[in-house]
Design an enzyme around this catalytic site. Structure first.
Site, PDB file in Angstrom:
ATOM      1  N   ASP A  12       0.839  -1.193   0.000  1.00 45.31           N
ATOM      2  CA  ASP A  12       0.000   0.000   0.000  1.00 45.31           C
ATOM      3  C   ASP A  12       0.884   1.257   0.000  1.00 45.31           C
ATOM      4  O   ASP A  12       2.043   1.205   0.412  1.00 45.31           O
ATOM      5  CB  ASP A  12      -0.870   0.058   1.272  1.00 45.31           C
ATOM      6  N   ARG A  23      -1.367  -0.824  -8.428  1.00 47.21           N
ATOM      7  CA  ARG A  23      -2.749  -0.478  -8.081  1.00 47.21           C
ATOM      8  C   ARG A  23      -2.820   1.051  -8.124  1.00 47.21           C
ATOM      9  O   ARG A  23      -2.099   1.715  -7.375  1.00 47.21           O
ATOM     10  CB  ARG A  23      -3.105  -0.969  -6.678  1.00 47.21           C
ATOM     11  N   LYS A  31      -6.801   7.145  -6.093  1.00 44.83           N
ATOM     12  CA  LYS A  31      -6.728   8.623  -6.096  1.00 44.83           C
ATOM     13  C   LYS A  31      -5.775   9.123  -5.006  1.00 44.83           C
ATOM     14  O   LYS A  31      -5.069  10.096  -5.194  1.00 44.83           O
ATOM     15  CB  LYS A  31      -8.126   9.211  -5.874  1.00 44.83           C
TER      16      LYS A  31
HETATM   17  C1  LIG Z   1      -8.689  -1.347  -3.308  1.00 43.88           C
HETATM   18  C2  LIG Z   1      -8.274   0.011  -2.825  1.00 43.88           C
HETATM   19  C3  LIG Z   1      -7.037   0.176  -2.235  1.00 43.88           C
HETATM   20  C4  LIG Z   1      -6.606   1.429  -1.821  1.00 43.88           C
HETATM   21  N1  LIG Z   1      -5.329   1.588  -1.351  1.00 43.88           N
HETATM   22  C5  LIG Z   1      -4.897   2.839  -1.072  1.00 43.88           C
HETATM   23  C6  LIG Z   1      -3.528   3.082  -0.729  1.00 43.88           C
HETATM   24  O1  LIG Z   1      -2.706   2.168  -0.661  1.00 43.88           O
HETATM   25  N2  LIG Z   1      -3.170   4.358  -0.470  1.00 43.88           N
HETATM   26  C7  LIG Z   1      -4.046   5.416  -0.545  1.00 43.88           C
HETATM   27  O2  LIG Z   1      -3.642   6.564  -0.341  1.00 43.88           O
HETATM   28  N3  LIG Z   1      -5.349   5.198  -0.840  1.00 43.88           N
HETATM   29  C8  LIG Z   1      -5.788   3.961  -1.105  1.00 43.88           C
HETATM   30  N4  LIG Z   1      -7.104   3.775  -1.441  1.00 43.88           N
HETATM   31  C9  LIG Z   1      -8.091   4.853  -1.217  1.00 43.88           C
HETATM   32  C10 LIG Z   1      -8.197   5.797  -2.400  1.00 43.88           C
HETATM   33  O3  LIG Z   1      -7.009   6.540  -2.539  1.00 43.88           O
HETATM   34  C11 LIG Z   1      -9.374   6.770  -2.238  1.00 43.88           C
HETATM   35  O4  LIG Z   1      -9.194   7.544  -1.084  1.00 43.88           O
HETATM   36  C12 LIG Z   1     -10.727   6.078  -2.127  1.00 43.88           C
HETATM   37  O5  LIG Z   1     -10.797   4.967  -2.969  1.00 43.88           O
HETATM   38  C13 LIG Z   1     -11.863   7.058  -2.546  1.00 43.88           C
HETATM   39  O6  LIG Z   1     -11.681   7.460  -3.867  1.00 43.88           O
HETATM   40  P1  LIG Z   1     -12.580   6.958  -5.112  1.00 43.88           P
HETATM   41  O7  LIG Z   1     -11.646   6.616  -6.220  1.00 43.88           O
HETATM   42  O8  LIG Z   1     -13.482   5.880  -4.691  1.00 43.88           O
HETATM   43  O9  LIG Z   1     -13.337   8.240  -5.628  1.00 43.88           O
HETATM   44  P2  LIG Z   1     -14.232   9.345  -4.899  1.00 43.88           P
HETATM   45  O10 LIG Z   1     -14.439  10.382  -5.938  1.00 43.88           O
HETATM   46  O11 LIG Z   1     -13.627   9.744  -3.604  1.00 43.88           O
HETATM   47  O12 LIG Z   1     -15.579   8.580  -4.589  1.00 43.88           O
HETATM   48  C14 LIG Z   1     -16.432   8.123  -5.627  1.00 43.88           C
HETATM   49  C15 LIG Z   1     -17.682   7.526  -4.998  1.00 43.88           C
HETATM   50  O13 LIG Z   1     -17.315   6.347  -4.259  1.00 43.88           O
HETATM   51  C16 LIG Z   1     -18.068   6.244  -3.066  1.00 43.88           C
HETATM   52  N5  LIG Z   1     -17.118   6.323  -1.920  1.00 43.88           N
HETATM   53  C17 LIG Z   1     -15.816   6.674  -1.963  1.00 43.88           C
HETATM   54  N6  LIG Z   1     -15.268   6.601  -0.735  1.00 43.88           N
HETATM   55  C18 LIG Z   1     -16.260   6.226   0.094  1.00 43.88           C
HETATM   56  C19 LIG Z   1     -16.333   5.985   1.501  1.00 43.88           C
HETATM   57  N7  LIG Z   1     -15.264   6.107   2.288  1.00 43.88           N
HETATM   58  N8  LIG Z   1     -17.532   5.597   2.019  1.00 43.88           N
HETATM   59  C20 LIG Z   1     -18.619   5.452   1.237  1.00 43.88           C
HETATM   60  N9  LIG Z   1     -18.600   5.663  -0.090  1.00 43.88           N
HETATM   61  C21 LIG Z   1     -17.451   6.049  -0.656  1.00 43.88           C
HETATM   62  C22 LIG Z   1     -19.048   7.377  -3.093  1.00 43.88           C
HETATM   63  O14 LIG Z   1     -20.213   6.900  -3.732  1.00 43.88           O
HETATM   64  C23 LIG Z   1     -18.354   8.402  -3.954  1.00 43.88           C
HETATM   65  O15 LIG Z   1     -19.242   9.295  -4.572  1.00 43.88           O
HETATM   66  C24 LIG Z   1      -7.506   2.534  -1.918  1.00 43.88           C
HETATM   67  C25 LIG Z   1      -8.754   2.373  -2.518  1.00 43.88           C
HETATM   68  C26 LIG Z   1      -9.146   1.142  -2.980  1.00 43.88           C
HETATM   69  C27 LIG Z   1     -10.479   0.997  -3.654  1.00 43.88           C
END
Ligand SMILES: Cc1cc2nc3c(=O)[nH]c(=O)nc-3n(C[C@H](O)[C@H](O)[C@H](O)COP(=O)(O)OP(=O)(O)OC[C@H]3O[C@@H](n4cnc5c(N)ncnc54)[C@H](O)[C@@H]3O)c2cc1C
Length: 309
Positions: A130, A181, A184
């Site tokens: 991660d 991976r 955002k």
């Molecule tokens: C498999 C996986 C591994 C990850 N590993 C890392 C990592 O190693 N380091 C790191 O910095 N980040 C990590 N992340 C988190 C990532 O960086 C984002 O902060 C997170 O995924 C929210 O961004 P989004 O792409 O879903 O888009 P967004 O624009 O934030 O969200 C899009 C939509 O997704 C839904 N959503 C998003 N987050 C939530 C929530 N918390 N609760 C409920 N609904 C939500 C909502 O419907 C929202 O409108 C990971 C995410 C995933 C899916």
């Protein structure tokens, strides 16, 4: 504003101790955390597998300050990998380098992570490193590069919100070690190093997805896991893949446990590779706070738990 506040809370040790003691917040955390033990989480993987959804398991923990704690984290992962093997559930594992002592000693961290990757290779699975906040980015990439000299069953996470990311990805692709991976980014970073506007982060994520799925990067053995719940990002990926005749096996979508289950199931049913990141364990506080930071509306969910009989 609220996002920054929750990220700030995630780092407060006294708050962590307080919140961990509250039974009600533990109950609320279960929306995002699959259980406390490895046994419990194996059952969750079985349920996901029945819906054609794959998993990557995260034994929660980060920010350890002693070598002994880092060694305990390694032992927990070795135990988890044994269980994955014994129970015959196909699952990857994900870990954080600060949990493996990156802030204590780079050498100890390398030794411990290497032993987990070796164990994963023995049981035929894969380790994802991660990505944490920007104070760890350079060192995390350095450890990943060292691991890739010896092992191929390891990948890294890259965050689309950092300006440096395009250069990092191009470097990994050129060296044929881009097993990435793409997400955002979940931490609070200053505008001097990360895009402050969501629209710019999204545009960068789409550009990077297209680059990694493009011919040049694919010729270097690049593998992309598109980690997002954002329908716009998912549709952009599906469109690019369809237009370029890219096989649904050539990449995967990833989402977090408890978020957009409907979308997870739909993508799996459409034949895309879908992997869910499933965290478990007692150290859920910072992970939970980051999930609240991403979507402050989740706070209403927590409050409703307080008032539910
Ligand atoms: C498999 C996986 C591994 C990850 N590993 C890392 C990592 O190693 N380091 C790191 O910095 N980040 C990590 N992340 C988190 C990532 O960086 C984002 O902060 C997170 O995924 C929210 O961004 P989004 O792409 O879903 O888009 P967004 O624009 O934030 O969200 C899009 C939509 O997704 C839904 N959503 C998003 N987050 C939530 C929530 N918390 N609760 C409920 N609904 C939500 C909502 O419907 C929202 O409108 C990971 C995410 C995933 C899916």
């Amino acid at each position: 504003m609220l996002r920054a506040f929750f990220i700030y809370l995630s780092k407060l040790h006294w708050m962590r101790s307080l919140i961990l003691k509250l039974g009600l917040t533990r109950k609320a955390s279960r929306r995002f955390v699959a259980g406390e033990t490895a046994q419990e989480v194996i059952e969750v993987v079985r349920q996901l597998n029945r819906q054609n959804i794959l998993a990557t398991l995260d034994h929660l923990g980060e920010d350890v300050h002693t070598e002994a704690d880092a060694r305990n984290a390694r032992d927990d992962y070795v135990h988890l990998l044994d269980l994955i093997h014994q129970r015959g559930v196909p699952s990857h594992v994900s870990l954080k380098l600060s949990q493996f002592g990156l802030d204590v000693s780079g050498d100890v961290c390398r030794e411990l992570v290497a032993s987990v990757i070796e164990k994963a290779a023995q049981v035929g699975t894969f380790v994802r490193i991660d990505m944490e906040d920007s104070s760890h980015t350079e060192r995390t990439l350095a450890v990943y590069r060292d691991m890739r000299q010896k092992y191929s069953n390891v990948g890294i996470v890259i965050q689309a919100y950092l300006y440096r990311t395009e250069g990092d990805i191009r470097g990994l692709v050129n060296d044929s070690i881009a097993t990435v991976r793409l997400c955002k980014g979940a931490y609070k970073e200053p505008a001097s190093i990360a895009f402050p506007r969501k629209a710019d982060v999204d545009a960068n994520m789409v550009r990077l997805m297209q680059f990694m799925l493009g011919d040049e990067a694919q010729a270097h053995g690049t593998h992309l896991a598109m980690a997002t719940h954002d329908v716009k990002m998912i549709e952009a990926t599906k469109k690019f893949v369809a237009e370029h005749n890219i096989s649904k096996d050539a990449f995967e979508f990833q989402m977090l446990y408890g978020i957009r289950r409907d979308l997870q199931q739909r993508l799996a049913a459409e034949g895309y590779k879908m992997r869910v990141y499933v965290p478990y364990g007692n150290e859920w506080y910072p992970y939970f706070m980051r999930r609240l930071a991403e979507r402050p509306a989740n706070i209403w969910f927590i409050l409703s738990n307080f008032f539910r009989p």
